[in-house]
Write an enzyme that holds these catalytic residues in place. Sequence first.
Site, PDB file in Angstrom:
ATOM      1  N   GLU A  44      -9.029 -11.674  -1.356  1.00  0.00           N
ATOM      2  CA  GLU A  44      -8.934 -13.291  -1.282  1.00  0.00           C
ATOM      3  C   GLU A  44      -7.495 -13.761  -1.764  1.00  0.00           C
ATOM      4  O   GLU A  44      -7.262 -13.421  -3.113  1.00  0.00           O
ATOM      5  CB  GLU A  44      -9.994 -14.095  -2.108  1.00  0.00           C
ATOM      6  CG  GLU A  44     -11.324 -13.613  -1.183  1.00  0.00           C
ATOM      7  CD  GLU A  44     -12.702 -13.766  -2.269  1.00  0.00           C
ATOM      8  OE1 GLU A  44     -12.376 -14.434  -3.596  1.00  0.00           O
ATOM      9  OE2 GLU A  44     -13.723 -13.350  -2.109  1.00  0.00           O
ATOM     10  N   LEU A  73     -13.683 -15.757   1.933  1.00  0.00           N
ATOM     11  CA  LEU A  73     -14.262 -15.679   0.364  1.00  0.00           C
ATOM     12  C   LEU A  73     -15.385 -14.966   0.599  1.00  0.00           C
ATOM     13  O   LEU A  73     -16.456 -15.652   0.510  1.00  0.00           O
ATOM     14  CB  LEU A  73     -14.354 -17.030  -0.185  1.00  0.00           C
ATOM     15  CG  LEU A  73     -13.058 -17.875  -0.191  1.00  0.00           C
ATOM     16  CD1 LEU A  73     -13.430 -19.235  -0.950  1.00  0.00           C
ATOM     17  CD2 LEU A  73     -12.021 -16.909  -0.982  1.00  0.00           C
ATOM     18  N   GLU A  75     -17.070 -11.206  -0.729  1.00  0.00           N
ATOM     19  CA  GLU A  75     -16.983  -9.980  -1.193  1.00  0.00           C
ATOM     20  C   GLU A  75     -17.737  -8.867  -0.296  1.00  0.00           C
ATOM     21  O   GLU A  75     -17.431  -7.556  -0.395  1.00  0.00           O
ATOM     22  CB  GLU A  75     -17.298  -9.926  -2.711  1.00  0.00           C
ATOM     23  CG  GLU A  75     -16.234 -10.682  -3.673  1.00  0.00           C
ATOM     24  CD  GLU A  75     -16.381 -12.301  -3.488  1.00  0.00           C
ATOM     25  OE1 GLU A  75     -15.317 -12.856  -3.834  1.00  0.00           O
ATOM     26  OE2 GLU A  75     -17.516 -12.668  -3.151  1.00  0.00           O
ATOM     27  N   GLN A  97     -11.534 -10.932  -6.862  1.00  0.00           N
ATOM     28  CA  GLN A  97     -10.728 -11.923  -7.744  1.00  0.00           C
ATOM     29  C   GLN A  97     -11.118 -12.147  -9.164  1.00  0.00           C
ATOM     30  O   GLN A  97     -10.028 -12.170 -10.006  1.00  0.00           O
ATOM     31  CB  GLN A  97     -10.650 -13.367  -6.977  1.00  0.00           C
ATOM     32  CG  GLN A  97      -9.477 -14.119  -7.265  1.00  0.00           C
ATOM     33  CD  GLN A  97      -9.775 -15.576  -6.219  1.00  0.00           C
ATOM     34  OE1 GLN A  97     -10.294 -16.264  -6.235  1.00  0.00           O
ATOM     35  NE2 GLN A  97      -8.486 -15.576  -5.206  1.00  0.00           N
ATOM     36  N   GLY A 100     -16.893 -11.663 -12.316  1.00  0.00           N
ATOM     37  CA  GLY A 100     -18.260 -11.966 -11.820  1.00  0.00           C
ATOM     38  C   GLY A 100     -18.447 -12.062 -10.335  1.00  0.00           C
ATOM     39  O   GLY A 100     -19.453 -12.393  -9.780  1.00  0.00           O
ATOM     40  N   PRO A 104     -21.683 -10.310  -5.075  1.00  0.00           N
ATOM     41  CA  PRO A 104     -21.812 -10.541  -3.791  1.00  0.00           C
ATOM     42  C   PRO A 104     -21.533  -9.167  -3.023  1.00  0.00           C
ATOM     43  O   PRO A 104     -22.137  -8.932  -1.805  1.00  0.00           O
ATOM     44  CB  PRO A 104     -21.152 -11.655  -3.178  1.00  0.00           C
ATOM     45  CG  PRO A 104     -20.918 -12.619  -4.566  1.00  0.00           C
ATOM     46  CD  PRO A 104     -20.741 -11.618  -5.542  1.00  0.00           C
ATOM     47  N   HIS A 144     -16.075 -15.783 -14.972  1.00  0.00           N
ATOM     48  CA  HIS A 144     -14.564 -15.404 -14.597  1.00  0.00           C
ATOM     49  C   HIS A 144     -14.191 -14.670 -15.705  1.00  0.00           C
ATOM     50  O   HIS A 144     -13.006 -14.115 -16.276  1.00  0.00           O
ATOM     51  CB  HIS A 144     -13.596 -16.757 -14.759  1.00  0.00           C
ATOM     52  CG  HIS A 144     -13.846 -17.447 -13.408  1.00  0.00           C
ATOM     53  ND1 HIS A 144     -14.708 -18.049 -12.897  1.00  0.00           N
ATOM     54  CD2 HIS A 144     -12.912 -17.351 -12.621  1.00  0.00           C
ATOM     55  CE1 HIS A 144     -14.731 -18.716 -11.728  1.00  0.00           C
ATOM     56  NE2 HIS A 144     -13.324 -18.526 -11.656  1.00  0.00           N
TER      57      HIS A 144
END
Length: 339
Positions: A44, A73, A75, A97, A100, A104, A144
């Site tokens: 991404e 977007l 994963e 990115q 966390g 997915p 994050h």
Amino acid sequence: MAAPTLEHPTTKAGATQTVTIAKALNLALRAAMERDPKVLVMGEDVGKLGGVFRITDGLQKDFGEHRVLDTPLAESGIIGTAIGLALRGYRPVCEIQFDGFIFPGFDQIVSQLAKLHYRSQGKVKVPVVVRVPFGGGIGAVEHHSESPESLFAHVGGLKVVSCSNPVDAYWMLQQAIACDDPVLFFEPKRRYYEKAPLDPAASPPPLFSSRVVRAGTTATIATYGPMVRTCLDAAEAATEDDLDLEVIDLRTLSPLHLEPVFESVRRTGRLVLVSEAPAESSITSEVATRVQQECFYSLEAPVLRVTGFDTPYPPSKLEDDYLPDLDRVLDAVDRSLAY
């Protein structure tokens, strides 16, 4: 696996330069892409933007959109596409990115990426690298600042490594890309802008190896990723109390390479393990168990751990109370020496 012979194709021997971890990773990707046209970068915002941390800055401009791919977007789609490309002979490097955001893509990593080589009785290789900026300390929101490395170290078929400095970032990423096994590459994002001299003509240690980064005799501290700098700072502070702490950077989390740790503990008799990840069922749990098995008669104190807490990562205003710091590390050393 022994480290492959790697040379930076655009840097003259002896051309040492001071770089950040972020720049070292960028140089590593560039070197791997120049060396092998089958190396692709995908994720991404990795193309025109250069990634949220600018790790892939300039790569799409120089190598084109067919080798540096901006993805949706999604994963699961990123990892699934990378698996398909790997089966066709490519070497994809996927950027997740933030730590966390990897969940997915968890099913693709664990159910497919980790198992295809074994499922095909070795006929199929899946040389995919999944880059994961991980850990806290940047004042970010939920999803994050996590440390999910223990989850993946538990999965057979995956290799898991973590760099802690620009030199390791440069060499380890290239070695991971050259590896025929899937590698999860954890990068300490709060350390991205720390600097060190890099000599691209040097000979790197093997990818799957740990190493002593500070020699000492009083006690051993073993850690990895963002906590290496914290532990080195703690060791330096401890000299004021005439304590000589040895610090070991684990570097490889699966497979673990613990011979340097065993050797150190047999000399010092004491071990403190440090990690941002929660303590329960973690890398530090496994290392503590293995040290107890191998070094039982050398230990002068129980193996102690300094970790994040067994809770979800807190709001950023509380992260200083959550993350291990110099004082918590030194307190553990004092407790070990008190036995």
